[in-house]
Design a protein around this motif. Structure first.
Motif, short mmCIF file in Angstrom:
data_model
loop_
_atom_site.label_atom_id
_atom_site.label_comp_id
_atom_site.label_asym_id
_atom_site.label_seq_id
_atom_site.Cartn_x
_atom_site.Cartn_y
_atom_site.Cartn_z
N LEU A 179 14.23 0.63 -14.79
CA LEU A 179 12.90 0.30 -15.32
C LEU A 179 11.89 0.05 -14.19
CD1 LEU A 179 13.89 -1.82 -18.41
CD2 LEU A 179 12.62 0.33 -18.42
N ALA A 180 12.34 -0.58 -13.12
CA ALA A 180 11.43 -0.80 -11.98
C ALA A 180 11.05 0.54 -11.36
CB ALA A 180 12.09 -1.70 -10.95
N TRP A 181 12.01 1.45 -11.24
CA TRP A 181 11.71 2.78 -10.70
C TRP A 181 10.71 3.50 -11.60
CZ3 TRP A 181 12.22 7.74 -12.54
CH2 TRP A 181 11.97 8.76 -11.60
N LEU A 182 10.94 3.47 -12.91
CA LEU A 182 10.01 4.11 -13.84
C LEU A 182 8.61 3.52 -13.70
CD1 LEU A 182 12.15 4.45 -17.08
CD2 LEU A 182 11.11 6.33 -15.77
N ASN A 183 8.54 2.22 -13.51
CA ASN A 183 7.26 1.54 -13.37
C ASN A 183 6.53 1.97 -12.10
OD1 ASN A 183 5.30 -0.15 -14.38
ND2 ASN A 183 6.27 -2.02 -13.68
N ASP A 184 7.28 2.43 -11.11
CA ASP A 184 6.68 2.92 -9.86
C ASP A 184 6.16 4.36 -9.99
OD1 ASP A 184 7.15 0.59 -8.47
OD2 ASP A 184 8.92 1.32 -7.42
N GLN A 185 6.49 5.03 -11.09
CA GLN A 185 6.10 6.42 -11.28
C GLN A 185 4.81 6.47 -12.10
OE1 GLN A 185 8.09 8.44 -9.46
NE2 GLN A 185 9.07 6.47 -9.09
N ILE B 260 11.99 -7.19 -13.28
CA ILE B 260 11.38 -5.86 -13.17
C ILE B 260 10.00 -5.97 -12.53
CG2 ILE B 260 10.44 -3.94 -14.53
CD1 ILE B 260 12.87 -4.56 -16.49
N ALA B 261 9.25 -6.99 -12.92
CA ALA B 261 7.91 -7.19 -12.33
C ALA B 261 8.00 -7.45 -10.82
CB ALA B 261 7.19 -8.34 -13.03
N VAL B 262 8.98 -8.25 -10.41
CA VAL B 262 9.15 -8.52 -8.97
C VAL B 262 9.54 -7.24 -8.23
CG1 VAL B 262 10.64 -9.68 -7.28
CG2 VAL B 262 9.61 -10.98 -9.15
N ALA B 263 10.48 -6.50 -8.78
CA ALA B 263 10.90 -5.25 -8.13
C ALA B 263 9.71 -4.28 -8.04
CB ALA B 263 12.05 -4.61 -8.90
N HIS B 264 8.91 -4.23 -9.09
CA HIS B 264 7.75 -3.34 -9.08
C HIS B 264 6.69 -3.81 -8.09
CE1 HIS B 264 4.70 -0.56 -10.31
NE2 HIS B 264 3.90 -1.53 -10.68
N SER B 265 6.53 -5.12 -7.96
CA SER B 265 5.50 -5.63 -7.05
C SER B 265 5.81 -5.33 -5.58
CB SER B 265 5.30 -7.14 -7.24
OG SER B 265 6.40 -7.85 -6.74
N HIS B 266 7.06 -5.05 -5.29
CA HIS B 266 7.47 -4.65 -3.94
C HIS B 266 7.77 -3.14 -3.98
CE1 HIS B 266 7.69 -8.78 -2.52
NE2 HIS B 266 8.32 -9.07 -3.64
N ARG B 267 6.73 -2.37 -4.08
CA ARG B 267 6.81 -0.93 -4.29
C ARG B 267 7.91 -0.24 -3.49
NH1 ARG B 267 1.70 2.03 -2.83
NH2 ARG B 267 3.11 3.67 -2.24
N GLY B 268 8.78 0.42 -4.21
CA GLY B 268 9.81 1.22 -3.57
C GLY B 268 11.05 0.45 -3.13
N GLU C 77 0.82 -1.22 0.00
CA GLU C 77 0.00 0.00 0.00
C GLU C 77 0.85 1.27 0.00
OE1 GLU C 77 -2.38 -0.16 3.54
OE2 GLU C 77 -3.40 -1.99 2.89
N GLN C 78 1.89 1.29 0.87
CA GLN C 78 2.61 2.53 1.14
C GLN C 78 4.06 2.53 0.65
OE1 GLN C 78 2.27 3.39 5.35
NE2 GLN C 78 0.20 2.56 5.41
N GLY C 79 4.54 1.39 0.17
CA GLY C 79 5.95 1.29 -0.22
C GLY C 79 6.78 0.81 0.95
N VAL C 80 8.03 0.47 0.66
CA VAL C 80 8.88 -0.15 1.68
C VAL C 80 9.37 0.81 2.76
CG1 VAL C 80 9.63 -2.01 0.17
CG2 VAL C 80 10.98 0.09 0.29
N GLU C 81 9.11 2.09 2.59
CA GLU C 81 9.48 3.06 3.62
C GLU C 81 8.34 3.32 4.59
OE1 GLU C 81 12.54 4.13 4.19
OE2 GLU C 81 13.16 2.88 2.51
N ALA C 82 7.30 2.51 4.51
CA ALA C 82 6.14 2.66 5.41
C ALA C 82 6.59 2.54 6.86
CB ALA C 82 5.10 1.60 5.09
N SER C 83 5.81 3.09 7.74
CA SER C 83 6.11 3.09 9.16
C SER C 83 6.08 1.66 9.73
CB SER C 83 5.08 3.96 9.88
OG SER C 83 5.10 3.70 11.27
#
Length: 187
Positions: free
Chosen positions: A154-160, A90-98, A22-28
């Motif tokens: 590419l994973a970073w771009l996919n997160d944007q 890239i799909a795996v990196a994107h599925s773990h947002r951030g 939901e919030q990315g890996v920097e979530a609280s």
């Protein structure tokens, strides 16, 4: 591990996966503990750092990518094997947002809980790249570190959100620039 400790451990992993999605890996982490209905101390007993928690969450995905690369190492179409692995990574990196920032930092930090998993994943991609290079199907001026960096980009771009609609096109451009057979990569 005691039954109650195992239950807390499993619950923390499930909730962390949800919160990070939901919030990315920097979530609280406090939010993770609260939603798992455990104290922050319980979370830190199981996972002393954010990276330790990420390592457990990512290990299965990274192990699957490494196993997939091992399978692809026997493929006759080495260029297609490399592209397939790139797409899945890239799909795996994107599925773990951030997560890409953590992965990039971990590869350079031997003390990171993610270091070994990231090295293994990078090495598996490098073996596929080396096979394609040996057949003259991939550029010889890139290595596994470059490939890992391209996956990260590419994973970073996919997160944007602004780039999501273009990710397939951009993947094709990058993959076609890695390969030397002059055939555009279909997406």
């Amino acid at each position: 591990m005691r039954a109650d400790a195992k239950k807390n451990y499993d619950r923390l992993l499930a909730v962390a996966r949800e919160v990070f999605n939901e919030q990315g890996v920097e979530a609280s982490l406090r939010d993770v503990a609260r939603r798992a209905d455990v104290g922050l101390g319980t979370l830190y007993r199981h996972f002393p750092t954010r990276e330790a928690l990420l390592e457990v969450l990512l290990r299965a995905s990274f192990d699957e990518l490494t196993a997939k690369a091992k399978e692809l190492e026997t493929a006759d179409a080495v260029d297609e094997a490399l592209v397939s692995w790139l797409r899945e990574t890239i799909a795996v990196a994107h599925s773990h947002r951030g997560v890409i920032g953590s992965m990039t930092a971990a590869i350079e930090d031997p003390d990171s809980a993610l270091h070994a998993s990231c090295l293994s994943m990078r090495a598996s991609g490098e073996r596929l790249l080396n096979r394609a290079q040996a057949k003259g199907l991939a550029r010889n001026d890139i290595d596994g570190a470059d490939l890992f960096a391209l996956v990260g980009a590419l994973a970073w771009l996919n997160d944007q959100p602004a780039h999501t609609s273009r990710i397939d096109h951009l993947f094709g451009v990058i993959a076609s620039s890695i390969l030397t057979n002059g055939v555009p990569v279909s997406v």
